[in-house]
Write a protein that holds these residues in place. Structure first.
Motif, PDB file in Angstrom:
ATOM      1  N   LYS A  28     -11.558  33.168  22.730  1.00 38.66           N
ATOM      2  CA  LYS A  28     -11.930  34.513  23.156  1.00 38.66           C
ATOM      3  C   LYS A  28     -10.677  35.270  23.554  1.00 38.66           C
ATOM      4  N   ILE A  29     -10.515  36.474  22.990  1.00 43.68           N
ATOM      5  CA  ILE A  29      -9.387  37.337  23.293  1.00 43.68           C
ATOM      6  C   ILE A  29      -9.956  38.645  23.866  1.00 43.68           C
ATOM      7  N   PRO A  30     -10.036  38.752  25.185  1.00 38.87           N
ATOM      8  CA  PRO A  30     -10.558  39.983  25.799  1.00 38.87           C
ATOM      9  C   PRO A  30      -9.676  41.177  25.461  1.00 38.87           C
ATOM     10  N   PHE A  31     -10.263  42.373  25.546  1.00 39.87           N
ATOM     11  CA  PHE A  31      -9.546  43.589  25.183  1.00 39.87           C
ATOM     12  C   PHE A  31      -8.541  44.040  26.226  1.00 39.87           C
ATOM     13  N   ASP A  34      -7.438  42.581  32.721  1.00 36.10           N
ATOM     14  CA  ASP A  34      -8.411  42.509  33.817  1.00 36.10           C
ATOM     15  C   ASP A  34      -9.644  41.718  33.396  1.00 36.10           C
ATOM     16  N   LYS A  35     -10.131  41.981  32.202  1.00 31.44           N
ATOM     17  CA  LYS A  35     -11.302  41.269  31.684  1.00 31.44           C
ATOM     18  C   LYS A  35     -10.981  39.783  31.501  1.00 31.44           C
ATOM     19  N   LEU A  36      -9.796  39.473  31.012  1.00 30.66           N
ATOM     20  CA  LEU A  36      -9.377  38.079  30.865  1.00 30.66           C
ATOM     21  C   LEU A  36      -9.459  37.350  32.201  1.00 30.66           C
ATOM     22  N   PHE A  37      -8.869  37.927  33.237  1.00 33.24           N
ATOM     23  CA  PHE A  37      -8.854  37.277  34.549  1.00 33.24           C
ATOM     24  C   PHE A  37     -10.251  37.191  35.161  1.00 33.24           C
ATOM     25  N   ARG A  38     -11.035  38.258  35.047  1.00 36.30           N
ATOM     26  CA  ARG A  38     -12.404  38.259  35.599  1.00 36.30           C
ATOM     27  C   ARG A  38     -13.272  37.201  34.945  1.00 36.30           C
ATOM     28  N   ILE A  58      -5.937  28.348  29.179  1.00 35.89           N
ATOM     29  CA  ILE A  58      -5.829  29.806  29.217  1.00 35.89           C
ATOM     30  C   ILE A  58      -4.398  30.187  28.863  1.00 35.89           C
ATOM     31  N   TRP A  59      -4.264  31.231  28.071  1.00 35.57           N
ATOM     32  CA  TRP A  59      -2.952  31.794  27.758  1.00 35.57           C
ATOM     33  C   TRP A  59      -2.952  33.195  28.343  1.00 35.57           C
ATOM     34  N   GLU A  63       3.721  40.951  27.225  1.00 36.46           N
ATOM     35  CA  GLU A  63       3.680  42.401  27.389  1.00 36.46           C
ATOM     36  C   GLU A  63       2.973  43.107  26.236  1.00 36.46           C
ATOM     37  N   ILE A  64       2.715  42.419  25.136  1.00 36.82           N
ATOM     38  CA  ILE A  64       2.047  43.015  23.981  1.00 36.82           C
ATOM     39  C   ILE A  64       0.594  42.543  23.847  1.00 36.82           C
ATOM     40  N   THR A  65       0.364  41.264  24.083  1.00 42.18           N
ATOM     41  CA  THR A  65      -0.945  40.660  23.859  1.00 42.18           C
ATOM     42  C   THR A  65      -1.662  40.374  25.175  1.00 42.18           C
ATOM     43  N   THR A  66      -2.977  40.622  25.197  1.00 40.52           N
ATOM     44  CA  THR A  66      -3.808  40.451  26.389  1.00 40.52           C
ATOM     45  C   THR A  66      -3.802  39.030  26.930  1.00 40.52           C
ATOM     46  N   GLY A  67      -3.923  38.054  26.065  1.00 37.86           N
ATOM     47  CA  GLY A  67      -4.110  36.665  26.461  1.00 37.86           C
ATOM     48  C   GLY A  67      -5.402  36.160  25.851  1.00 37.86           C
TER      49      GLY A  67
END
Length: 80
Positions: A28-31, A34-38, A58-59, A63-67
């Motif tokens: 899953k790659i959140p947009f 904040d969504k990634l961490f939540r 978790i990744w 600075e370019i990619t959300t995680g």
């Protein structure tokens, strides 16, 4: 390995990885970060209370990619 897009996800990019062992892993790659961490915190908090996807790692991105984070199940991400 086989990689498939999961079109039922509307708030993140989700990919199904078919492993050589026959198991499936969902990435899953959140947009946004904040969504990634939540979502990661929610899954960690609820893992002993409700049946939620098991987070394998978790990744945190750069600075370019959300995680992203890979899990064993996608049931929580299906839009109903």
């Amino acid at each position: 390995m086989n990689i498939e897009d999961v079109p039922e996800s509307f708030s993140s990019d989700v990919y199904k990885l078919g492993l050589v062992s026959g198991e499936d892993v969902y990435v899953k790659i959140p947009f946004n970060k904040d969504k990634l961490f939540r979502e990661f915190q929610m899954l960690e908090t609820l893992k002993d209370v409700l049946p939620v996807p098991k987070v394998l790692d978790i990744w945190y991105g750069d600075e370019i990619t959300t995680g992203a984070f890979p899990t064993w199940k996608q049931t929580l991400w299906k839009h109903r």
